[in-house]
Write a protein that holds these residues in place. Sequence first.
Motif, mmCIF file in Angstrom:
data_model
loop_
_atom_site.group_PDB
_atom_site.id
_atom_site.type_symbol
_atom_site.label_atom_id
_atom_site.label_comp_id
_atom_site.label_asym_id
_atom_site.label_seq_id
_atom_site.Cartn_x
_atom_site.Cartn_y
_atom_site.Cartn_z
ATOM 1 N N LEU A 1 40.309 37.740 51.782
ATOM 2 C CA LEU A 1 39.614 36.643 51.093
ATOM 3 C C LEU A 1 40.526 36.020 50.026
ATOM 4 C CD1 LEU A 1 36.784 35.211 50.614
ATOM 5 C CD2 LEU A 1 36.549 36.785 48.721
ATOM 6 N N VAL A 2 41.175 36.878 49.256
ATOM 7 C CA VAL A 2 42.073 36.371 48.209
ATOM 8 C C VAL A 2 43.225 35.587 48.837
ATOM 9 C CG1 VAL A 2 43.746 37.095 46.455
ATOM 10 C CG2 VAL A 2 41.483 38.132 46.510
ATOM 11 N N LYS A 3 43.776 36.125 49.926
ATOM 12 C CA LYS A 3 44.916 35.443 50.554
ATOM 13 C C LYS A 3 44.506 34.098 51.161
ATOM 14 C CE LYS A 3 47.859 39.407 51.391
ATOM 15 N NZ LYS A 3 48.588 40.235 52.362
ATOM 16 N N VAL A 4 43.301 34.039 51.688
ATOM 17 C CA VAL A 4 42.817 32.761 52.227
ATOM 18 C C VAL A 4 42.626 31.763 51.075
ATOM 19 C CG1 VAL A 4 40.832 31.624 53.312
ATOM 20 C CG2 VAL A 4 41.773 33.704 54.324
ATOM 21 N N ALA A 5 42.073 32.250 49.959
ATOM 22 C CA ALA A 5 41.840 31.364 48.816
ATOM 23 C C ALA A 5 43.154 30.829 48.240
ATOM 24 C CB ALA A 5 41.064 32.112 47.732
ATOM 25 N N LEU A 6 44.224 31.622 48.370
ATOM 26 C CA LEU A 6 45.524 31.217 47.825
ATOM 27 C C LEU A 6 46.383 30.453 48.832
ATOM 28 C CD1 LEU A 6 46.439 34.537 45.979
ATOM 29 C CD2 LEU A 6 45.923 32.352 44.915
ATOM 30 N N GLY A 7 45.867 30.297 50.048
ATOM 31 C CA GLY A 7 46.635 29.582 51.064
ATOM 32 C C GLY A 7 47.697 30.433 51.729
ATOM 33 N N LEU A 8 47.670 31.755 51.494
ATOM 34 C CA LEU A 8 48.649 32.635 52.147
ATOM 35 C C LEU A 8 48.249 32.893 53.595
ATOM 36 C CD1 LEU A 8 49.189 35.202 49.248
ATOM 37 C CD2 LEU A 8 50.746 33.387 49.979
ATOM 38 N N ARG B 1 45.066 28.719 35.004
ATOM 39 C CA ARG B 1 43.651 28.667 34.611
ATOM 40 C C ARG B 1 42.846 29.714 35.357
ATOM 41 N NH1 ARG B 1 42.045 22.561 34.889
ATOM 42 N NH2 ARG B 1 39.986 23.442 34.473
ATOM 43 N N ILE B 2 43.432 30.260 36.411
ATOM 44 C CA ILE B 2 42.746 31.333 37.149
ATOM 45 C C ILE B 2 43.777 32.383 37.548
ATOM 46 C CG2 ILE B 2 42.906 30.038 39.338
ATOM 47 C CD1 ILE B 2 40.211 31.372 40.122
ATOM 48 N N LEU B 3 43.369 33.631 37.421
ATOM 49 C CA LEU B 3 44.277 34.742 37.721
ATOM 50 C C LEU B 3 43.640 35.645 38.778
ATOM 51 C CD1 LEU B 3 46.817 36.450 36.971
ATOM 52 C CD2 LEU B 3 45.448 37.507 35.176
ATOM 53 N N PHE B 4 44.334 35.843 39.905
ATOM 54 C CA PHE B 4 43.880 36.751 40.959
ATOM 55 C C PHE B 4 44.628 38.071 40.829
ATOM 56 C CE2 PHE B 4 42.718 32.703 42.738
ATOM 57 C CZ PHE B 4 41.597 32.947 43.520
ATOM 58 N N LEU B 5 43.890 39.166 40.807
ATOM 59 C CA LEU B 5 44.514 40.494 40.729
ATOM 60 C C LEU B 5 43.957 41.354 41.856
ATOM 61 C CD1 LEU B 5 43.540 40.495 37.076
ATOM 62 C CD2 LEU B 5 45.903 40.963 37.615
ATOM 63 N N ASP B 6 44.822 41.840 42.719
ATOM 64 C CA ASP B 6 44.367 42.624 43.869
ATOM 65 C C ASP B 6 44.636 44.109 43.606
ATOM 66 O OD1 ASP B 6 43.581 43.572 46.279
ATOM 67 O OD2 ASP B 6 44.842 42.238 47.483
#
Lengths: 273, 247
Positions: free
Chosen positions: B45-52, B159-164
């Motif tokens: 989900l995170v990778k899809v949101a980041l375009g990875l 403005r937004i930080l993703f941490l996996d």
Amino acid sequence: MPAFLTYGFIQRAFLAGVFIAVACAVLGLFLILRKDAMIGHGLAHIAFAGVALGLFLNVLPLAAALVVAVAAAVAIIKLKDRAGLYGDTAIGIFSSLGLAVGILLASMARGFNVELMSYLFGDILAIEPLEVGLAVALAAAVLLTVRMNYAKLLYMTFDRESARAAGVKVGRLDVLLMVLTAVTIVLGMKVVGILLVAALIVIPAAAGLQVAASFRMAVRTSITVAVVSVGAGLGLSLALNIPASAAIVIFCFLAFGIFSLLKKGRGSADRRK
Amino acid sequence: MDLIVLRDVSFRYDGTPALVDIDLTIREGDFLAIIGPNGSGKTTLVKVALGLLEPSAGSVEVFGKPLGEFSDWRKIGYVPQKATHIDPFFPASVEEVVGMALMSNRKPRARSGREGRGEILRALDEVGMADYGKWAIGRLSGGQQQRVFIARALVTSPRILFLDEPTTGVDAETQGSFYDMLDRLNSREGLTIVLVTHDIGIVNKHVTSVACLNQRLVYHGSHEDFCRSAVFRDMVSRGDHLIAHEH
């Protein structure tokens, strides 16, 4: 200035050698850290086919090698991506093909002539003014391109996924790095020859990596090793009348040995603390 | 403001569904935990949101733009799951690691050594690593490296930080100060945080909202409501690889 340094052919050799050595040292760092060190060998073999093609068609061998090596570098990237091959496999396929085509063309052009031998073993002291101009201009272009993309190349090399998430176009940079390497390999052929050019890419960078605590320091050390090796190799070659290419590579290796010992010594000192 | 909007997003790995029909909106100021059992699609989900990763279906909007048209990546910070699984011999100083993100997002002419270094040192100071700028990254502990990677994610003032799963393998004490730091960034600096975690203790203490995944989005709402929900009770009763630490 020592009298021998006033000779035009020595000045040309030193000028071209330094520029090419610096380009090799910088690119070598990225390639080793990406575990792509063998690309140098592969592209050198492919460049051999280009040289043979140039001699066969009677066009400037360096230009023909440049076209063939750049095309092959792009093809290696595409083959790796699309066919799902590991890096070394694609390099192995293309380098073998390059060597085979080179041998075939050389044979059709009535065997290995003196000029082809000069590309195989390098002949920097016989470098022509046109070749010096080409080498200096292309090596400068390689270094400028690396400088402009330095942070992105470093980010991609260190952490590919984070670099992608930061908007770095890693696919384009892969191609750029391979093209720059192909250009540098072709230039390096004249300095140390097709058979030894990969050494100029790998050994100074490997030496720099032995002692560096930062990437900037690794770049500086690698460049120093490469330039000193070219200078010392040329000097020894003139003094003892031995092949400059072999002398340059041996100096590179000596530097690598010294830096490895320094690293080992530092490691032992750290353990004693 | 909606920072990230996923609409009917699905993703398949070689035909196997990893995400199915996900609708999720991440709003400015959220401290969102993405939780779920192993293989539930959290990292995907995170990778899809980041375009990875490109979704097999659906669309992603980032800062009001379709993902393909978004280019201001400085607004997004990301610390991947295996950030600390780096080559320990890689010759990069802590300042270089943080500087990679800053300089990669600038035109060469815009680079000013002094200005850039100032921003790097500020980011390192933010995570309590200002004294380690010259250290080789490989010489730091896992917890210290993780702080450096947070600094790298913060250096562009996102403005937004993703941490996996940022504290995997990090000792409990370091984890405590790490999450306190995230709290401060969220509450005082207004940074939106999206945290993938297995740790229900973190969810209970730090986050404001929860998205629970099991290929589908089975819950999305406030943390308080989540703790009272049937989804939470089911997860706990199944023991869905959740752990509970006090931080």
